[in-house]
Write a protein that holds these residues in place. Sequence first.
Motif, PDB file in Angstrom:
ATOM      1  N   ALA A 174       0.519  -1.309  -0.113  1.00 41.10           N
ATOM      2  CA  ALA A 174       0.229  -0.465  -0.139  1.00 41.10           C
ATOM      3  C   ALA A 174       1.080   1.024   0.263  1.00 41.10           C
ATOM      4  O   ALA A 174       0.611   2.041  -0.901  1.00 41.10           O
ATOM      5  N   ASP A 184      -8.149   8.285  -5.587  1.00 40.80           N
ATOM      6  CA  ASP A 184      -8.478   8.978  -4.758  1.00 40.80           C
ATOM      7  C   ASP A 184      -9.347   9.707  -5.028  1.00 40.80           C
ATOM      8  O   ASP A 184     -10.298  10.035  -4.381  1.00 40.80           O
ATOM      9  N   ARG A 272      -7.295   0.658   2.352  1.00 42.47           N
ATOM     10  CA  ARG A 272      -6.366   0.197   1.279  1.00 42.47           C
ATOM     11  C   ARG A 272      -5.497  -1.187   1.322  1.00 42.47           C
ATOM     12  O   ARG A 272      -5.420  -1.764   0.504  1.00 42.47           O
ATOM     13  N   THR A 281     -12.333  -1.366  -4.732  1.00 43.81           N
ATOM     14  CA  THR A 281     -12.775  -0.578  -3.826  1.00 43.81           C
ATOM     15  C   THR A 281     -13.705  -1.021  -3.082  1.00 43.81           C
ATOM     16  O   THR A 281     -15.134  -1.701  -3.500  1.00 43.81           O
TER      17      THR A 281
END
Length: 409
Positions: A174, A184, A272, A281
Amino acid sequence: MIVEQLSLVDFRNYAAADVALAPGPNVFVGRNGQGKTNLAEAIGYLATLGSHRVSQDAPMVRDGADAAIVRARLAHGERRVLLETQINRSGSNKARVNGSPVKSAELPRHAHVVLFAPEDLQIVRGDPAGRRRSADQLLIQRSPRMSAVIADYERVLKQRNALLKSARARGMRAESLSTLDVWDDKLVQLGTEVIRARCALAVDLAAPSRDAYTTIAGADHGASAEWMLSVAGADPEDSLEDAAVTDRADEGVVPDRDSVTHSFRAALVAKRSNELERGVTLVGPHRDDLVLRLRDLPVRGYASHGESWSVALSLRLASAHLLRAQSALGDPILILDDVFAELDADRRTRLAAVAADFEQVIVTAAVEADVPGALRARTVQVAAGTILQPDAGATASGVLPAPGEGPAE
Protein backbone atom coordinates in the motif's frame (compact mmCIF):
# COMPACT_ATOMS: atom_id res chain seq x y z
CA MET A 1 -46.55 16.45 -20.18
CA ILE A 2 -47.76 13.83 -22.64
CA VAL A 3 -46.33 11.68 -25.42
CA GLU A 4 -48.29 12.50 -28.58
CA GLN A 5 -46.45 10.15 -30.92
CA LEU A 6 -43.92 7.35 -30.51
CA SER A 7 -41.81 5.93 -33.34
CA LEU A 8 -39.46 2.95 -33.14
CA VAL A 9 -36.95 1.48 -35.59
CA ASP A 10 -35.15 -1.79 -34.81
CA PHE A 11 -36.03 -1.49 -31.12
CA ARG A 12 -36.47 -4.87 -29.41
CA ASN A 13 -38.99 -6.83 -31.54
CA TYR A 14 -40.10 -3.80 -33.59
CA ALA A 15 -38.63 -3.43 -37.09
CA ALA A 16 -40.65 -0.22 -37.35
CA ALA A 17 -43.64 1.14 -35.44
CA ASP A 18 -45.58 4.35 -35.06
CA VAL A 19 -48.28 4.86 -32.46
CA ALA A 20 -50.29 7.91 -31.43
CA LEU A 21 -51.16 8.44 -27.79
CA ALA A 22 -53.74 10.66 -26.13
CA PRO A 23 -53.95 12.60 -22.87
CA GLY A 24 -55.31 10.56 -19.98
CA PRO A 25 -55.16 6.75 -19.83
CA ASN A 26 -53.71 4.72 -22.74
CA VAL A 27 -53.80 0.93 -22.43
CA PHE A 28 -51.63 -1.42 -24.53
CA VAL A 29 -53.12 -4.90 -24.48
CA GLY A 30 -51.60 -8.11 -25.83
CA ARG A 31 -50.38 -11.55 -24.86
CA ASN A 32 -47.04 -11.88 -23.12
CA GLY A 33 -44.02 -11.49 -25.38
CA GLN A 34 -45.79 -9.41 -28.04
CA GLY A 35 -44.03 -6.09 -27.34
CA LYS A 36 -46.19 -4.13 -24.89
CA THR A 37 -43.40 -3.62 -22.39
CA ASN A 38 -41.02 -2.65 -25.20
CA LEU A 39 -43.16 0.43 -25.86
CA ALA A 40 -43.05 1.40 -22.20
CA GLU A 41 -39.31 0.76 -22.06
CA ALA A 42 -38.68 3.02 -25.08
CA ILE A 43 -40.52 5.95 -23.52
CA GLY A 44 -38.78 5.43 -20.20
CA TYR A 45 -35.37 5.34 -21.88
CA LEU A 46 -35.73 8.92 -23.14
CA ALA A 47 -36.17 10.12 -19.57
CA THR A 48 -33.58 8.02 -17.75
CA LEU A 49 -31.09 6.89 -20.45
CA GLY A 50 -31.55 3.39 -19.09
CA SER A 51 -33.88 0.42 -19.05
CA HIS A 52 -35.91 -0.94 -16.14
CA ARG A 53 -35.23 -4.45 -17.45
CA VAL A 54 -31.52 -4.61 -18.35
CA SER A 55 -28.40 -2.77 -17.25
CA GLN A 56 -26.86 -2.58 -20.74
CA ASP A 57 -28.20 -0.98 -23.93
CA ALA A 58 -27.31 -3.72 -26.43
CA PRO A 59 -30.34 -5.99 -25.66
CA MET A 60 -32.65 -3.16 -26.78
CA VAL A 61 -31.30 -3.32 -30.34
CA ARG A 62 -33.26 -5.72 -32.55
CA ASP A 63 -31.47 -8.93 -33.43
CA GLY A 64 -29.48 -8.43 -36.62
CA ALA A 65 -29.43 -4.62 -36.40
CA ASP A 66 -26.53 -2.39 -35.36
CA ALA A 67 -28.65 0.35 -33.81
CA ALA A 68 -32.16 1.14 -32.61
CA ILE A 69 -33.92 4.48 -32.96
CA VAL A 70 -36.54 5.88 -30.59
CA ARG A 71 -38.43 9.07 -31.42
CA ALA A 72 -41.13 10.74 -29.40
CA ARG A 73 -43.04 13.95 -29.81
CA LEU A 74 -43.81 15.37 -26.39
CA ALA A 75 -46.27 18.12 -25.55
CA HIS A 76 -46.41 20.44 -22.57
CA GLY A 77 -49.24 22.89 -23.04
CA GLU A 78 -48.70 24.56 -26.43
CA ARG A 79 -45.02 23.58 -26.53
CA ARG A 80 -43.86 20.61 -28.62
CA VAL A 81 -40.46 18.91 -28.58
CA LEU A 82 -39.22 16.02 -30.70
CA LEU A 83 -36.72 13.77 -28.96
CA GLU A 84 -34.65 11.19 -30.82
CA THR A 85 -32.06 8.72 -29.66
CA GLN A 86 -29.97 6.22 -31.57
CA ILE A 87 -29.01 3.31 -29.32
CA ASN A 88 -25.93 1.64 -30.75
CA ARG A 89 -25.08 -1.97 -30.14
CA SER A 90 -21.48 -0.86 -29.67
CA GLY A 91 -20.02 2.60 -29.28
CA SER A 92 -21.58 5.80 -28.00
CA ASN A 93 -25.27 6.53 -28.46
CA LYS A 94 -26.45 9.62 -30.36
CA ALA A 95 -29.32 12.03 -29.84
CA ARG A 96 -31.27 14.94 -31.32
CA VAL A 97 -33.68 17.48 -29.89
CA ASN A 98 -35.96 19.04 -32.51
CA GLY A 99 -33.59 17.79 -35.18
CA SER A 100 -30.44 19.32 -33.72
CA PRO A 101 -27.63 17.03 -32.49
CA VAL A 102 -27.13 17.05 -28.72
CA LYS A 103 -25.38 14.92 -26.17
CA SER A 104 -27.54 12.04 -24.95
CA ALA A 105 -27.40 13.46 -21.43
CA GLU A 106 -29.59 16.35 -22.64
CA LEU A 107 -32.65 14.15 -23.28
CA PRO A 108 -33.82 13.85 -19.64
CA ARG A 109 -34.14 17.64 -19.48
CA HIS A 110 -37.12 17.35 -21.80
CA ALA A 111 -38.81 14.14 -20.65
CA HIS A 112 -40.03 13.15 -17.22
CA VAL A 113 -41.31 9.60 -16.90
CA VAL A 114 -42.08 7.43 -13.87
CA LEU A 115 -42.38 3.75 -14.72
CA PHE A 116 -43.63 1.03 -12.41
CA ALA A 117 -43.16 -2.61 -13.42
CA PRO A 118 -43.04 -6.08 -11.81
CA GLU A 119 -39.25 -5.74 -11.74
CA ASP A 120 -39.73 -3.09 -9.07
CA LEU A 121 -40.49 -5.83 -6.58
CA GLN A 122 -36.88 -6.91 -6.94
CA ILE A 123 -35.80 -3.34 -6.23
CA VAL A 124 -37.49 -3.73 -2.86
CA ARG A 125 -36.52 -7.35 -2.17
CA GLY A 126 -33.36 -7.79 -4.22
CA ASP A 127 -29.74 -6.74 -4.03
CA PRO A 128 -28.56 -3.17 -3.30
CA ALA A 129 -27.49 -2.62 -6.92
CA GLY A 130 -31.13 -2.45 -8.06
CA ARG A 131 -32.00 0.19 -5.46
CA ARG A 132 -28.94 2.25 -6.36
CA ARG A 133 -29.80 2.14 -10.06
CA SER A 134 -33.44 3.09 -9.43
CA ALA A 135 -32.42 6.03 -7.23
CA ASP A 136 -29.86 7.23 -9.76
CA GLN A 137 -32.41 7.15 -12.59
CA LEU A 138 -34.67 9.44 -10.56
CA LEU A 139 -31.69 11.66 -9.72
CA ILE A 140 -31.01 12.09 -13.44
CA GLN A 141 -34.60 13.14 -14.10
CA ARG A 142 -34.54 15.48 -11.15
CA SER A 143 -31.16 16.97 -12.09
CA PRO A 144 -29.96 15.91 -15.57
CA ARG A 145 -26.38 17.02 -14.84
CA MET A 146 -26.15 14.07 -12.44
CA SER A 147 -25.96 11.79 -15.46
CA ALA A 148 -22.47 13.10 -16.20
CA VAL A 149 -21.45 13.02 -12.52
CA ILE A 150 -22.52 9.39 -12.13
CA ALA A 151 -20.87 8.39 -15.42
CA ASP A 152 -17.63 10.09 -14.39
CA TYR A 153 -17.71 8.38 -11.00
CA GLU A 154 -18.15 4.98 -12.65
CA ARG A 155 -15.28 5.72 -15.04
CA VAL A 156 -12.94 6.69 -12.19
CA LEU A 157 -14.04 3.66 -10.19
CA LYS A 158 -13.24 1.38 -13.13
CA GLN A 159 -9.76 2.92 -13.49
CA ARG A 160 -9.09 2.67 -9.77
CA ASN A 161 -10.16 -0.97 -9.68
CA ALA A 162 -7.90 -1.72 -12.65
CA LEU A 163 -4.96 -0.18 -10.77
CA LEU A 164 -5.77 -2.20 -7.63
CA LYS A 165 -5.93 -5.44 -9.61
CA SER A 166 -2.64 -4.66 -11.31
CA ALA A 167 -1.00 -3.85 -7.98
CA ARG A 168 -2.31 -7.08 -6.46
CA ALA A 169 -0.93 -9.11 -9.36
CA ARG A 170 2.48 -7.46 -8.93
CA GLY A 171 2.48 -7.88 -5.16
CA MET A 172 2.82 -4.16 -4.44
CA ARG A 173 2.38 -2.83 -0.91
CA ALA A 174 0.00 0.00 0.00
CA GLU A 175 2.71 2.48 0.93
CA SER A 176 4.42 2.11 -2.46
CA LEU A 177 1.30 2.83 -4.52
CA SER A 178 1.34 6.63 -4.68
CA THR A 179 -0.54 6.65 -8.01
CA LEU A 180 -3.64 5.52 -6.12
CA ASP A 181 -3.81 8.88 -4.34
CA VAL A 182 -4.64 10.63 -7.61
CA TRP A 183 -7.57 8.34 -8.24
CA ASP A 184 -8.65 8.70 -4.61
CA ASP A 185 -8.99 12.46 -5.03
CA LYS A 186 -11.22 12.08 -8.09
CA LEU A 187 -13.24 9.28 -6.51
CA VAL A 188 -13.90 11.32 -3.36
CA GLN A 189 -14.83 14.46 -5.28
CA LEU A 190 -17.38 12.74 -7.51
CA GLY A 191 -18.56 10.22 -4.93
CA THR A 192 -19.30 12.93 -2.38
CA GLU A 193 -21.62 14.62 -4.86
CA VAL A 194 -23.44 11.35 -5.59
CA ILE A 195 -23.83 10.51 -1.89
CA ARG A 196 -25.25 13.92 -0.98
CA ALA A 197 -27.63 13.94 -3.95
CA ARG A 198 -28.94 10.50 -3.00
CA CYS A 199 -29.44 11.52 0.63
CA ALA A 200 -31.28 14.68 -0.43
CA LEU A 201 -33.51 12.56 -2.64
CA ALA A 202 -34.36 10.23 0.24
CA VAL A 203 -35.27 13.21 2.43
CA ASP A 204 -37.55 14.69 -0.23
CA LEU A 205 -39.23 11.35 -0.91
CA ALA A 206 -39.94 10.61 2.76
CA ALA A 207 -43.31 12.34 3.19
CA PRO A 208 -44.80 11.56 -0.26
CA SER A 209 -43.77 7.89 -0.04
CA ARG A 210 -45.37 7.52 3.41
CA ASP A 211 -48.56 9.13 2.11
CA ALA A 212 -48.55 6.95 -1.02
CA TYR A 213 -48.02 3.79 1.02
CA THR A 214 -50.97 4.62 3.25
CA THR A 215 -53.13 5.28 0.19
CA ILE A 216 -52.21 2.03 -1.58
CA ALA A 217 -52.13 -0.27 1.47
CA GLY A 218 -54.98 1.36 3.32
CA ALA A 219 -52.89 1.45 6.50
CA ASP A 220 -50.03 3.42 8.00
CA HIS A 221 -47.15 1.04 8.70
CA GLY A 222 -44.49 3.69 9.23
CA ALA A 223 -42.82 3.32 5.84
CA SER A 224 -39.36 4.91 5.73
CA ALA A 225 -36.14 4.88 3.72
CA GLU A 226 -32.59 5.95 4.52
CA TRP A 227 -29.20 5.43 2.95
CA MET A 228 -26.73 3.04 4.52
CA LEU A 229 -23.33 4.55 3.69
CA SER A 230 -20.17 2.53 3.23
CA VAL A 231 -18.08 5.64 3.92
CA ALA A 232 -19.65 5.65 7.40
CA GLY A 233 -18.66 2.04 8.07
CA ALA A 234 -21.54 0.02 6.60
CA ASP A 235 -20.99 -2.64 3.96
CA PRO A 236 -24.36 -3.78 2.62
CA GLU A 237 -22.71 -5.77 -0.17
CA ASP A 238 -21.13 -8.07 2.41
CA SER A 239 -23.58 -8.14 5.32
CA LEU A 240 -26.94 -6.51 4.71
CA GLU A 241 -28.66 -7.95 7.77
CA ASP A 242 -26.04 -6.63 10.19
CA ALA A 243 -25.74 -3.25 8.53
CA ALA A 244 -29.51 -2.79 8.28
CA VAL A 245 -29.65 -2.32 12.03
CA THR A 246 -26.78 0.16 12.35
CA ASP A 247 -24.50 2.37 10.28
CA ARG A 248 -27.19 4.23 8.36
CA ALA A 249 -27.50 7.88 7.46
CA ASP A 250 -29.74 9.89 9.76
CA GLU A 251 -33.27 9.96 8.39
CA GLY A 252 -34.26 13.45 7.30
CA VAL A 253 -30.65 14.74 7.26
CA VAL A 254 -28.42 15.48 4.27
CA PRO A 255 -24.79 15.22 5.42
CA ASP A 256 -22.69 18.28 4.66
CA ARG A 257 -19.99 18.10 2.00
CA ASP A 258 -17.04 18.36 4.35
CA SER A 259 -18.20 15.53 6.60
CA VAL A 260 -18.81 13.21 3.65
CA THR A 261 -15.44 14.08 2.12
CA HIS A 262 -13.65 13.49 5.41
CA SER A 263 -15.40 10.17 6.03
CA PHE A 264 -14.75 9.04 2.46
CA ARG A 265 -11.01 9.76 2.66
CA ALA A 266 -10.70 8.15 6.07
CA ALA A 267 -12.53 5.04 4.88
CA LEU A 268 -10.26 4.71 1.82
CA VAL A 269 -7.18 4.93 4.04
CA ALA A 270 -8.57 2.35 6.45
CA LYS A 271 -9.52 -0.06 3.65
CA ARG A 272 -6.46 0.32 1.42
CA SER A 273 -4.74 -2.89 2.52
CA ASN A 274 -7.95 -4.88 2.11
CA GLU A 275 -8.54 -3.29 -1.28
CA LEU A 276 -5.09 -4.34 -2.46
CA GLU A 277 -5.75 -7.88 -1.27
CA ARG A 278 -9.07 -8.08 -3.09
CA GLY A 279 -8.30 -5.85 -6.07
CA VAL A 280 -11.50 -3.84 -5.72
CA THR A 281 -12.68 -0.53 -4.24
CA LEU A 282 -14.54 -1.29 -1.01
CA VAL A 283 -16.07 2.10 -0.09
CA GLY A 284 -18.08 4.65 -2.01
CA PRO A 285 -21.60 5.16 -3.34
CA HIS A 286 -21.24 2.00 -5.46
CA ARG A 287 -21.34 0.05 -2.14
CA ASP A 288 -24.24 1.91 -0.49
CA ASP A 289 -27.80 0.72 -0.02
CA LEU A 290 -31.19 2.35 0.38
CA VAL A 291 -32.75 0.56 3.34
CA LEU A 292 -36.55 0.42 3.15
CA ARG A 293 -38.49 -0.17 6.36
CA LEU A 294 -41.98 -0.90 7.62
CA ARG A 295 -42.65 -0.76 11.35
CA ASP A 296 -38.90 0.03 11.67
CA LEU A 297 -38.01 -3.41 10.21
CA PRO A 298 -36.28 -3.91 6.83
CA VAL A 299 -38.78 -4.67 4.09
CA ARG A 300 -36.33 -7.17 2.67
CA GLY A 301 -36.75 -10.28 4.78
CA TYR A 302 -39.64 -9.04 6.96
CA ALA A 303 -42.45 -7.62 4.81
CA SER A 304 -45.19 -9.74 3.27
CA HIS A 305 -45.67 -9.99 -0.49
CA GLY A 306 -48.51 -7.47 -0.44
CA GLU A 307 -46.58 -5.08 1.77
CA SER A 308 -43.56 -5.30 -0.54
CA TRP A 309 -45.72 -4.45 -3.54
CA SER A 310 -47.18 -1.49 -1.67
CA VAL A 311 -43.69 -0.21 -0.80
CA ALA A 312 -42.56 -0.53 -4.41
CA LEU A 313 -45.67 1.27 -5.64
CA SER A 314 -45.35 3.99 -3.04
CA LEU A 315 -41.77 4.76 -4.10
CA ARG A 316 -42.81 5.18 -7.73
CA LEU A 317 -45.86 7.28 -6.88
CA ALA A 318 -43.78 9.43 -4.56
CA SER A 319 -41.28 9.91 -7.39
CA ALA A 320 -44.09 11.04 -9.68
CA HIS A 321 -45.42 13.52 -7.12
CA LEU A 322 -41.89 14.84 -6.49
CA LEU A 323 -41.29 15.46 -10.20
CA ARG A 324 -44.73 17.04 -10.53
CA ALA A 325 -43.98 19.47 -7.69
CA GLN A 326 -40.49 20.42 -8.85
CA SER A 327 -40.69 20.36 -12.64
CA ALA A 328 -41.70 23.17 -14.98
CA LEU A 329 -42.77 20.43 -17.43
CA GLY A 330 -45.92 19.59 -15.50
CA ASP A 331 -46.94 16.04 -14.64
CA PRO A 332 -44.48 13.27 -15.46
CA ILE A 333 -45.78 10.56 -17.77
CA LEU A 334 -46.87 7.71 -15.51
CA ILE A 335 -46.29 4.20 -16.90
CA LEU A 336 -47.79 1.12 -15.23
CA ASP A 337 -46.21 -1.85 -16.96
CA ASP A 338 -48.10 -5.12 -16.43
CA VAL A 339 -48.73 -4.49 -12.74
CA PHE A 340 -52.48 -4.86 -12.27
CA ALA A 341 -52.39 -8.65 -12.69
CA GLU A 342 -50.13 -8.81 -9.63
CA LEU A 343 -52.42 -6.77 -7.36
CA ASP A 344 -55.52 -7.74 -5.43
CA ALA A 345 -58.79 -5.99 -6.26
CA ASP A 346 -58.48 -3.44 -3.47
CA ARG A 347 -54.97 -2.35 -4.45
CA ARG A 348 -56.00 -2.20 -8.12
CA THR A 349 -58.80 0.20 -7.29
CA ARG A 350 -56.63 2.34 -5.03
CA LEU A 351 -53.81 2.54 -7.58
CA ALA A 352 -56.19 3.40 -10.43
CA ALA A 353 -57.70 6.24 -8.39
CA VAL A 354 -54.25 7.76 -7.78
CA ALA A 355 -52.99 7.19 -11.34
CA ALA A 356 -56.05 8.72 -12.99
CA ASP A 357 -55.04 12.08 -11.54
CA PHE A 358 -52.00 12.33 -13.84
CA GLU A 359 -52.07 14.10 -17.19
CA GLN A 360 -51.10 10.95 -19.10
CA VAL A 361 -51.02 7.34 -17.95
CA ILE A 362 -49.70 4.47 -20.07
CA VAL A 363 -50.77 0.98 -18.97
CA THR A 364 -49.73 -2.39 -20.36
CA ALA A 365 -51.73 -5.54 -19.65
CA ALA A 366 -52.07 -9.07 -20.98
CA VAL A 367 -55.76 -9.10 -20.05
CA GLU A 368 -57.75 -5.91 -20.50
CA ALA A 369 -60.18 -6.87 -17.73
CA ASP A 370 -57.32 -6.67 -15.21
CA VAL A 371 -57.19 -2.89 -15.73
CA PRO A 372 -59.77 -0.95 -13.69
CA GLY A 373 -62.40 0.80 -15.75
CA ALA A 374 -61.15 4.24 -14.69
CA LEU A 375 -57.99 3.67 -16.77
CA ARG A 376 -59.54 2.11 -19.90
CA ALA A 377 -60.37 5.27 -21.83
CA ARG A 378 -58.28 4.24 -24.85
CA THR A 379 -57.05 0.76 -25.75
CA VAL A 380 -54.47 -0.27 -28.35
CA GLN A 381 -53.85 -3.91 -29.29
CA VAL A 382 -50.27 -5.17 -29.68
CA ALA A 383 -49.34 -8.43 -31.44
CA ALA A 384 -45.92 -9.75 -32.53
CA GLY A 385 -44.25 -6.35 -32.69
CA THR A 386 -47.17 -4.77 -34.52
CA ILE A 387 -49.43 -1.95 -33.31
CA LEU A 388 -52.97 -2.86 -34.35
CA GLN A 389 -55.71 -0.37 -35.13
CA PRO A 390 -56.77 1.46 -31.93
CA ASP A 391 -60.39 1.29 -30.84
CA ALA A 392 -62.99 3.79 -31.99
CA GLY A 393 -62.25 6.08 -29.05
CA ALA A 394 -58.69 6.73 -30.21
CA THR A 395 -57.53 10.22 -30.99
CA ALA A 396 -55.92 10.70 -34.40
CA SER A 397 -52.44 12.19 -34.58
CA GLY A 398 -49.81 12.90 -37.17
CA VAL A 399 -46.97 10.57 -38.03
CA LEU A 400 -43.44 11.43 -37.04
CA PRO A 401 -40.88 12.21 -39.75
CA ALA A 402 -39.28 9.25 -41.48
CA PRO A 403 -36.15 7.96 -39.73
CA GLY A 404 -33.80 9.07 -42.50
CA GLU A 405 -30.26 8.53 -41.34
CA GLY A 406 -31.08 8.68 -37.65
CA PRO A 407 -29.73 10.99 -34.95
CA ALA A 408 -26.15 12.15 -34.94
CA GLU A 409 -24.20 13.67 -32.10
